[in-house]
Design an enzyme around this catalytic site. Sequence first.
Site, PDB file in Angstrom:
ATOM      1  N   GLY A 182      53.313 -39.916  40.880  1.00  0.00           N
ATOM      2  CA  GLY A 182      53.129 -38.567  41.391  1.00  0.00           C
ATOM      3  C   GLY A 182      51.801 -37.910  41.068  1.00  0.00           C
TER       4      GLY A 182
ATOM      5  CG  ASP B  81      54.355 -35.363  39.409  1.00  0.00           C
ATOM      6  OD1 ASP B  81      54.878 -35.219  38.274  1.00  0.00           O
ATOM      7  OD2 ASP B  81      54.885 -36.056  40.293  1.00  0.00           O
TER       8      ASP B  81
ATOM      9  CG  ASP C  62      62.520 -30.002  37.842  1.00  0.00           C
ATOM     10  OD1 ASP C  62      62.717 -28.779  37.800  1.00  0.00           O
ATOM     11  OD2 ASP C  62      63.242 -30.770  38.520  1.00  0.00           O
TER      12      ASP C  62
ATOM     13  NE  ARG D  92      54.672 -41.567  45.927  1.00  0.00           N
ATOM     14  CZ  ARG D  92      55.320 -41.133  44.842  1.00  0.00           C
ATOM     15  NH1 ARG D  92      54.911 -40.032  44.233  1.00  0.00           N
ATOM     16  NH2 ARG D  92      56.365 -41.774  44.380  1.00  0.00           N
TER      17      ARG D  92
HETATM   18  P1  IMP Z   1      61.673 -33.664  34.778  1.00  0.00           P
HETATM   19  O1  IMP Z   1      61.950 -34.812  33.873  1.00  0.00           O
HETATM   20  O2  IMP Z   1      62.916 -33.013  35.304  1.00  0.00           O
HETATM   21  O3  IMP Z   1      60.715 -32.651  34.206  1.00  0.00           O
HETATM   22  O4  IMP Z   1      61.071 -34.282  36.082  1.00  0.00           O
HETATM   23  C1  IMP Z   1      59.794 -34.541  36.221  1.00  0.00           C
HETATM   24  C2  IMP Z   1      59.546 -35.523  37.338  1.00  0.00           C
HETATM   25  O5  IMP Z   1      60.464 -35.370  38.437  1.00  0.00           O
HETATM   26  C3  IMP Z   1      58.170 -35.231  37.895  1.00  0.00           C
HETATM   27  O6  IMP Z   1      57.218 -36.010  37.224  1.00  0.00           O
HETATM   28  C4  IMP Z   1      58.317 -35.585  39.333  1.00  0.00           C
HETATM   29  O7  IMP Z   1      58.000 -36.943  39.510  1.00  0.00           O
HETATM   30  C5  IMP Z   1      59.766 -35.385  39.659  1.00  0.00           C
HETATM   31  N1  IMP Z   1      59.940 -34.102  40.347  1.00  0.00           N
HETATM   32  C6  IMP Z   1      60.481 -32.972  39.850  1.00  0.00           C
HETATM   33  N2  IMP Z   1      60.489 -31.983  40.757  1.00  0.00           N
HETATM   34  C7  IMP Z   1      59.896 -32.503  41.855  1.00  0.00           C
HETATM   35  C8  IMP Z   1      59.582 -31.957  43.145  1.00  0.00           C
HETATM   36  O8  IMP Z   1      59.813 -30.781  43.486  1.00  0.00           O
HETATM   37  N3  IMP Z   1      58.971 -32.799  44.018  1.00  0.00           N
HETATM   38  C9  IMP Z   1      58.668 -34.088  43.705  1.00  0.00           C
HETATM   39  N4  IMP Z   1      58.936 -34.626  42.517  1.00  0.00           N
HETATM   40  C10 IMP Z   1      59.558 -33.846  41.598  1.00  0.00           C
HETATM   41 MG    MG Z   2      56.535 -37.923  38.089  1.00  0.00          MG
END
Ligand code: IMP
Ligand code: MG
Length: 172
Positions: free
Chosen positions: A41, A97, A100, A162
């Site tokens: 990403g 990227d 979340d 992407r």
């Molecule tokens: P986390 O572990 O929930 O913080 O997720 C992080 C990863 O989930 C990021 O590095 C992204 O690859 C993916 N991700 C989270 N939200 C999005 C989104 O809105 N679009 C695309 N990828 C996302």
């Molecule tokens: Mg990611």
Amino acid sequence: MKKKKIVIPKDDIANRVKQLGKAVTKDYTGTKLLVVGVMKGAFIFMADLVRQIDLPLEIDFIRAASYGRHTASSGNVTLTENAELSLADKDVLLVEDIIDTGRTAAYLKEILMALAPRSFKICALIDKKERREVPVDIDYKGFTVQEGFLVGYGLDFDEQHRNYPDIYTLDV
Ligand code: IMP
Ligand code: MG
């Protein structure tokens, strides 16, 4: 899947990336900077960011995967590809990227800190802090986005989209 709507136009991204690059340049002068991008990403963000950093630096990539639903992290994060360069005694800047839930970043920090870098900071293009489950310090942040699933500028949904120059929301 519904039609997409632009949330961050490419000119806004370019301006912000320029500012982030300036801040990094200022903060890392005289250090041993190693910029580590999280595939896939962050690949476009990383490419743009390093071109705005006016310092000697090294580049490496790691790859993380979390399995589960398509639009949310499962919390089951694994490192599927490790860095090639030694992180020991380097000033590591992790480039992500999106943060979340925070689970991916927290996991990666733990793994990379074990490799004994001299310092460790996180640069993320997008902070989706409404869904944070694990606290993460984001040292350099591009944008805060309240909600929605984002695609473009490296971000995917099911490996698609992407390649868009702008960032869009996708109603899935
Ligand atoms: P986390 O572990 O929930 O913080 O997720 C992080 C990863 O989930 C990021 O590095 C992204 O690859 C993916 N991700 C989270 N939200 C999005 C989104 O809105 N679009 C695309 N990828 C996302
Ligand atoms: Mg990611």
